[in-house]
Every structure is written in C-alpha cells, then in structure tokens.
Design a protein around this motif. Sequence first.
Motif, PDB file in Angstrom:
ATOM      1  N   LEU A   1       0.834  -1.199   0.000  1.00 30.84           N
ATOM      2  CA  LEU A   1       0.000   0.000   0.000  1.00 30.84           C
ATOM      3  C   LEU A   1       0.877   1.260   0.000  1.00 30.84           C
ATOM      4  CD1 LEU A   1      -2.736   1.290  -0.028  1.00 30.84           C
ATOM      5  CD2 LEU A   1      -2.920   0.865   2.436  1.00 30.84           C
TER       6      LEU A   1
ATOM      7  N   SER B   1       2.417   1.673  -3.422  1.00 34.03           N
ATOM      8  CA  SER B   1       1.417   2.188  -4.363  1.00 34.03           C
ATOM      9  C   SER B   1       1.264   3.696  -4.242  1.00 34.03           C
ATOM     10  CB  SER B   1       0.055   1.535  -4.122  1.00 34.03           C
ATOM     11  OG  SER B   1       0.109   0.174  -4.413  1.00 34.03           O
ATOM     12  N   GLU B   2       1.151   4.167  -3.019  1.00 36.60           N
ATOM     13  CA  GLU B   2       0.937   5.602  -2.807  1.00 36.60           C
ATOM     14  C   GLU B   2       2.159   6.424  -3.190  1.00 36.60           C
ATOM     15  OE1 GLU B   2      -1.947   6.754  -2.366  1.00 36.60           O
ATOM     16  OE2 GLU B   2      -2.899   4.848  -1.892  1.00 36.60           O
TER      17      GLU B   2
ATOM     18  N   THR C   1       2.721   6.195  -7.089  1.00 35.93           N
ATOM     19  CA  THR C   1       1.704   6.993  -7.773  1.00 35.93           C
ATOM     20  C   THR C   1       2.036   8.475  -7.675  1.00 35.93           C
ATOM     21  OG1 THR C   1      -0.016   5.343  -7.409  1.00 35.93           O
ATOM     22  CG2 THR C   1      -0.750   7.601  -7.839  1.00 35.93           C
ATOM     23  N   ASN C   2       2.437   8.924  -6.505  1.00 39.25           N
ATOM     24  CA  ASN C   2       2.804  10.322  -6.320  1.00 39.25           C
ATOM     25  C   ASN C   2       3.926  10.723  -7.282  1.00 39.25           C
ATOM     26  OD1 ASN C   2       2.720  12.863  -4.654  1.00 39.25           O
ATOM     27  ND2 ASN C   2       4.867  12.290  -4.427  1.00 39.25           N
TER      28      ASN C   2
ATOM     29  N   HIS D   1      -7.654  12.140  -5.578  1.00 36.80           N
ATOM     30  CA  HIS D   1      -6.234  12.202  -5.240  1.00 36.80           C
ATOM     31  C   HIS D   1      -6.049  12.987  -3.948  1.00 36.80           C
ATOM     32  CE1 HIS D   1      -4.735  10.526  -9.013  1.00 36.80           C
ATOM     33  NE2 HIS D   1      -5.764  11.109  -9.549  1.00 36.80           N
TER      34      HIS D   1
ATOM     35  N   ARG E   1      -4.974  11.637  -0.878  1.00 40.36           N
ATOM     36  CA  ARG E   1      -5.019  10.890   0.376  1.00 40.36           C
ATOM     37  C   ARG E   1      -3.785  10.025   0.593  1.00 40.36           C
ATOM     38  NH1 ARG E   1     -10.200  11.355  -1.393  1.00 40.36           N
ATOM     39  NH2 ARG E   1     -10.217   9.531  -2.709  1.00 40.36           N
ATOM     40  N   GLY E   2      -2.914   9.938  -0.388  1.00 40.45           N
ATOM     41  CA  GLY E   2      -1.749   9.066  -0.305  1.00 40.45           C
ATOM     42  C   GLY E   2      -0.838   9.380   0.860  1.00 40.45           C
ATOM     43  N   GLU E   3      -0.567  10.650   1.076  1.00 44.56           N
ATOM     44  CA  GLU E   3       0.313  11.037   2.181  1.00 44.56           C
ATOM     45  C   GLU E   3      -0.290  10.638   3.525  1.00 44.56           C
ATOM     46  OE1 GLU E   3       2.045  15.132   4.060  1.00 44.56           O
ATOM     47  OE2 GLU E   3       1.973  14.984   1.880  1.00 44.56           O
TER      48      GLU E   3
ATOM     49  N   ILE F   1      -2.331   8.150   4.056  1.00 42.69           N
ATOM     50  CA  ILE F   1      -2.249   6.694   4.147  1.00 42.69           C
ATOM     51  C   ILE F   1      -0.852   6.274   4.579  1.00 42.69           C
ATOM     52  CG2 ILE F   1      -2.271   4.563   2.777  1.00 42.69           C
ATOM     53  CD1 ILE F   1      -4.599   5.887   1.164  1.00 42.69           C
ATOM     54  N   VAL F   2       0.165   6.851   3.957  1.00 45.02           N
ATOM     55  CA  VAL F   2       1.547   6.529   4.317  1.00 45.02           C
ATOM     56  C   VAL F   2       1.807   6.884   5.770  1.00 45.02           C
ATOM     57  CG1 VAL F   2       3.974   7.103   3.868  1.00 45.02           C
ATOM     58  CG2 VAL F   2       2.415   6.666   1.958  1.00 45.02           C
TER      59      VAL F   2
END
Length: 140
Positions: A52, A55-56, A59-60, A108, A110-112, A114-115
Amino acid sequence: MAAQLNTLLREACEHVCPLPPVAGAVPAVRRRVRAVLADWQVSAEIVEDALLMVSELVTNAIVHALPPARLRLSWVRVDERCTLRVEVTDTGPAFPGQPRVGIDPDEHGRGEAIVRALASRHGIRVHSGGVTRWADLVAV
C-alpha cells in the motif's frame, strides 16, 4: 505491524528498481515488490502495508513529479529495531506550486495520509538529485 523475519535477511537486503513514467506502472511495481518481499520471507502483514505504501509513493512520483524515478527497499536499524524502508526518489515536482490539469482532487490527495497512518516514521529529503519520500515499517 510486527513480523518475524530472518535476522540475516534484515541486515543484508536491498532492492532498487526504476519506475517507468507510464500508465500501468504501479501494478507492475507492486508485483515486483511482492516477489522481492516473498524472497525475503517477509510476513503477510508487513507485505500488505508495504504494498500500500509503495502504491501511494509510486503513484505520487508518476503523477506529480518529473522522471526518472526509482524505488528502493532496504532494511535499516532504527532504535535497535529492524525496519523495512520504502523510498521513492524522483527529480522533483513537474509543476511546482501549480495543480495538475485533469487531476480530480476528490480522487487524489489521500496518499500522504495513508503513508503516515501505516509508517512508524516517514519523511521527505530534498537533495541535488531531486526529492526522496520515505516511510518505515518496523519488523520485530
């Protein structure tokens, strides 16, 4: 996020791969990372969290940064604990200070978060070669 892992592997493993700036790169990189972590005999819990995070971070780099980019997985010691470090390095923002055209903010951004939620530690290093975003998962 605790996991059992062979001590020798924790201290000796590193994997680096380039990230192609194309659609479909994220699933391909996830498959590659899954295979590497299986070779390293990493527990399923750590694998899922690592995938996960990969992926984040990937993608970034593909969506927001200039190529080339690369992924690095390694084992590091943090406070005497073996930790899987996931790093993605790119050459910097494609559009500094400007939102990308065609990027839907509802899909888009939310990746940060999630990490941050998964990682025991995380950060960003800006250097002459670009930007490295990293995140750690502790294995005990």
